[in-house]
Design a protein around this motif. Structure first.
Motif, PDB file in Angstrom:
ATOM      1  N   LYS A  70     -40.343  30.641 -96.244  1.00  0.00           N
ATOM      2  CA  LYS A  70     -41.262  31.415 -95.400  1.00  0.00           C
ATOM      3  C   LYS A  70     -41.063  31.053 -93.918  1.00  0.00           C
ATOM      4  N   CYS A  71     -40.824  29.768 -93.660  1.00  0.00           N
ATOM      5  CA  CYS A  71     -40.632  29.345 -92.264  1.00  0.00           C
ATOM      6  C   CYS A  71     -39.321  29.907 -91.706  1.00  0.00           C
ATOM      7  N   ILE A  72     -38.263  29.911 -92.511  1.00  0.00           N
ATOM      8  CA  ILE A  72     -36.978  30.484 -92.062  1.00  0.00           C
ATOM      9  C   ILE A  72     -37.161  31.981 -91.813  1.00  0.00           C
ATOM     10  N   ASP A  73     -37.792  32.665 -92.777  1.00  0.00           N
ATOM     11  CA  ASP A  73     -38.011  34.111 -92.612  1.00  0.00           C
ATOM     12  C   ASP A  73     -38.812  34.414 -91.346  1.00  0.00           C
ATOM     13  N   LYS A  74     -39.823  33.605 -91.095  1.00  0.00           N
ATOM     14  CA  LYS A  74     -40.693  33.827 -89.914  1.00  0.00           C
ATOM     15  C   LYS A  74     -39.872  33.652 -88.630  1.00  0.00           C
ATOM     16  N   THR A  75     -39.021  32.624 -88.604  1.00  0.00           N
ATOM     17  CA  THR A  75     -38.179  32.365 -87.424  1.00  0.00           C
ATOM     18  C   THR A  75     -37.307  33.584 -87.121  1.00  0.00           C
ATOM     19  N   HIS A  76     -36.710  34.147 -88.172  1.00  0.00           N
ATOM     20  CA  HIS A  76     -35.863  35.341 -87.972  1.00  0.00           C
ATOM     21  C   HIS A  76     -36.712  36.560 -87.604  1.00  0.00           C
ATOM     22  N   SER A  77     -37.867  36.702 -88.235  1.00  0.00           N
ATOM     23  CA  SER A  77     -38.697  37.888 -87.955  1.00  0.00           C
ATOM     24  C   SER A  77     -39.241  37.857 -86.523  1.00  0.00           C
ATOM     25  N   ALA A  89     -40.190  15.773 -99.592  1.00  0.00           N
ATOM     26  CA  ALA A  89     -39.156  16.492 -98.828  1.00  0.00           C
ATOM     27  C   ALA A  89     -39.397  16.343 -97.329  1.00  0.00           C
ATOM     28  N   ASP A  90     -38.343  16.673 -96.579  1.00  0.00           N
ATOM     29  CA  ASP A  90     -38.441  16.709 -95.122  1.00  0.00           C
ATOM     30  C   ASP A  90     -37.588  17.887 -94.681  1.00  0.00           C
ATOM     31  N   PHE A  91     -38.077  18.699 -93.773  1.00  0.00           N
ATOM     32  CA  PHE A  91     -37.227  19.813 -93.317  1.00  0.00           C
ATOM     33  C   PHE A  91     -37.408  20.061 -91.832  1.00  0.00           C
ATOM     34  N   SER A  92     -36.349  20.607 -91.238  1.00  0.00           N
ATOM     35  CA  SER A  92     -36.410  21.009 -89.831  1.00  0.00           C
ATOM     36  C   SER A  92     -35.568  22.262 -89.677  1.00  0.00           C
ATOM     37  N   ILE A  93     -35.993  23.146 -88.787  1.00  0.00           N
ATOM     38  CA  ILE A  93     -35.284  24.403 -88.549  1.00  0.00           C
ATOM     39  C   ILE A  93     -34.812  24.425 -87.102  1.00  0.00           C
ATOM     40  N   ASN A  94     -33.529  24.667 -86.886  1.00  0.00           N
ATOM     41  CA  ASN A  94     -32.983  24.820 -85.528  1.00  0.00           C
ATOM     42  C   ASN A  94     -32.777  26.296 -85.232  1.00  0.00           C
ATOM     43  N   PRO A  95     -33.693  26.914 -84.452  1.00  0.00           N
ATOM     44  CA  PRO A  95     -33.463  28.295 -84.034  1.00  0.00           C
ATOM     45  C   PRO A  95     -32.279  28.328 -83.059  1.00  0.00           C
ATOM     46  N   MET A  96     -31.286  29.183 -83.288  1.00  0.00           N
ATOM     47  CA  MET A  96     -30.107  29.246 -82.415  1.00  0.00           C
ATOM     48  C   MET A  96     -29.908  30.673 -81.911  1.00  0.00           C
ATOM     49  N   GLY A  97     -29.263  30.774 -80.735  1.00  0.00           N
ATOM     50  CA  GLY A  97     -29.012  32.100 -80.170  1.00  0.00           C
ATOM     51  C   GLY A  97     -30.269  32.696 -79.562  1.00  0.00           C
ATOM     52  N   CYS A  98     -31.236  31.830 -79.220  1.00  0.00           N
ATOM     53  CA  CYS A  98     -32.477  32.290 -78.590  1.00  0.00           C
ATOM     54  C   CYS A  98     -32.855  31.312 -77.478  1.00  0.00           C
ATOM     55  N   GLU A  99     -34.072  31.428 -76.958  1.00  0.00           N
ATOM     56  CA  GLU A  99     -34.443  30.618 -75.792  1.00  0.00           C
ATOM     57  C   GLU A  99     -34.294  29.114 -76.077  1.00  0.00           C
ATOM     58  N   VAL A 100     -34.212  28.355 -74.982  1.00  0.00           N
ATOM     59  CA  VAL A 100     -34.024  26.909 -75.158  1.00  0.00           C
ATOM     60  C   VAL A 100     -35.293  26.260 -75.733  1.00  0.00           C
ATOM     61  N   SER A 101     -36.473  26.795 -75.345  1.00  0.00           N
ATOM     62  CA  SER A 101     -37.707  26.236 -75.909  1.00  0.00           C
ATOM     63  C   SER A 101     -37.968  26.864 -77.272  1.00  0.00           C
ATOM     64  N   THR A 102     -38.164  26.035 -78.255  1.00  0.00           N
ATOM     65  CA  THR A 102     -38.366  26.558 -79.625  1.00  0.00           C
ATOM     66  C   THR A 102     -39.801  26.306 -80.095  1.00  0.00           C
ATOM     67  N   SER A 103     -40.690  25.933 -79.186  1.00  0.00           N
ATOM     68  CA  SER A 103     -42.068  25.582 -79.576  1.00  0.00           C
ATOM     69  C   SER A 103     -42.765  26.724 -80.297  1.00  0.00           C
ATOM     70  N   LYS A 104     -42.525  27.972 -79.831  1.00  0.00           N
ATOM     71  CA  LYS A 104     -43.251  29.086 -80.456  1.00  0.00           C
ATOM     72  C   LYS A 104     -42.877  29.253 -81.928  1.00  0.00           C
ATOM     73  N   TYR A 105     -41.599  28.961 -82.251  1.00  0.00           N
ATOM     74  CA  TYR A 105     -41.175  29.029 -83.660  1.00  0.00           C
ATOM     75  C   TYR A 105     -41.811  27.888 -84.443  1.00  0.00           C
ATOM     76  N   LEU A 106     -41.877  26.705 -83.802  1.00  0.00           N
ATOM     77  CA  LEU A 106     -42.443  25.515 -84.465  1.00  0.00           C
ATOM     78  C   LEU A 106     -43.926  25.744 -84.777  1.00  0.00           C
ATOM     79  N   ARG A 107     -44.655  26.321 -83.817  1.00  0.00           N
ATOM     80  CA  ARG A 107     -46.095  26.559 -84.052  1.00  0.00           C
ATOM     81  C   ARG A 107     -46.312  27.468 -85.254  1.00  0.00           C
ATOM     82  N   GLU A 108     -45.509  28.536 -85.333  1.00  0.00           N
ATOM     83  CA  GLU A 108     -45.680  29.470 -86.460  1.00  0.00           C
ATOM     84  C   GLU A 108     -45.320  28.793 -87.790  1.00  0.00           C
ATOM     85  N   ALA A 109     -44.293  27.951 -87.738  1.00  0.00           N
ATOM     86  CA  ALA A 109     -43.890  27.264 -88.974  1.00  0.00           C
ATOM     87  C   ALA A 109     -44.987  26.301 -89.435  1.00  0.00           C
TER      88      ALA A 109
END
Lengths: 105, 105, 105, 105
Positions: free
Chosen positions: B65-72, B12-32
């Protein structure tokens, strides 16, 4: 601890690419649409995939049934793309999303 | 009756686009990436997503879990793309696929 | 030497994720649909993107205009997914593909 | 009037699904990687596609050459997915993106 993906209404889109089989994939598509229709979930098929909505568990059960059906029809390989739109600010349905959309086909 | 998606090894391959938040998404990527690493599954992160392999159930638990973490973390909206490669003729791993790959970065 | 991508009829699907801006992206979507409509190409927008067809050059001009418009409206970041279906055995249109499709929304 | 897509550094990812041909697609992948490598652009191939970066025109020339090559090798159908990341706040390279990434394969 349940997360958004357990409770949220998910607006999804998926498409399955049968590979290693005939160039025409219509027969796989017809069977997949039957499975989607029998699921009872709201859906809208378009020229490049199928919009479907519901709880993530419900959506993934349908996607998996379609992949399994593709393989059980003799196709040795399938690449499936699933797009999941999750929101915590509100629930958006296929009908909402298509209220501002148009077509010329 | 179990299907391919219950038993097969899935690449598999997956990517998550956090939207409606800051332009830098690194902090979400690190947690994922922490969640992916703690899963124990084989994975390879690249500039546009993460390759991950295992049973489909195992893979989807990590994705959720990664999607949930992004929202949390406060992000109200996320678009996630999951690509699932299933095969009945053989099992292909990330390492197999990357044996003929190259890089110049 | 011209290849398939110069001459073939391409059935495409694209979606733009505006990032680093408000959670509602409807205003970007409305402007993009205007651009698609003014292009004169056949298209069908759905809940997760837009089917569009034509020569690859024509399709990519429309996709680029939509990305440029999203940024010119102040959005600092955009992730665009473009799916291109090319065939040498026959030309398939959006209408062909949607002849076996259904909806319940 | 030039837009972001004319001037910006684009971080892209693409994959091609040869359809209607043999189940093993390694021979198409090898030829595509040669084209990517000869392009001179920075790239990183992974188990599910290829990250590539540069001006959008440069990136799309490479993608089109790979599609054309797949068809010229006798494959009647190809589904290509291209993901384009554009930003106006800064330029992000493959190397930047992979500085916080990890692997266990």
């Amino acid at each position: 601890m349940s997360g958004v993906t357990d409770t949220a209404h998910v607006l999804a889109d998926f498409s399955i690419n049968p590979m290693g089989c005939e160039v025409s994939t219509s027969k796989y598509l017809r069977e997949a649409i039957k499975i989607v229709d029998e699921s009872g979930l709201n859906y809208h098929t378009h020229a490049s995939g199928t919009n479907i909505e519901g709880k993530l568990d419900e959506v993934m059960i349908v996607v998996r049934k379609c992949i399994d059906k593709t393989h059980s029809m003799g196709c040795p390989r399938a690449d499936t793309i699933v797009k999941l739109q999750t929101r915590t600010d509100k629930s958006k349905t296929i009908r909402d999303s298509m209220s501002i959309t148009k077509s010329r086909i």
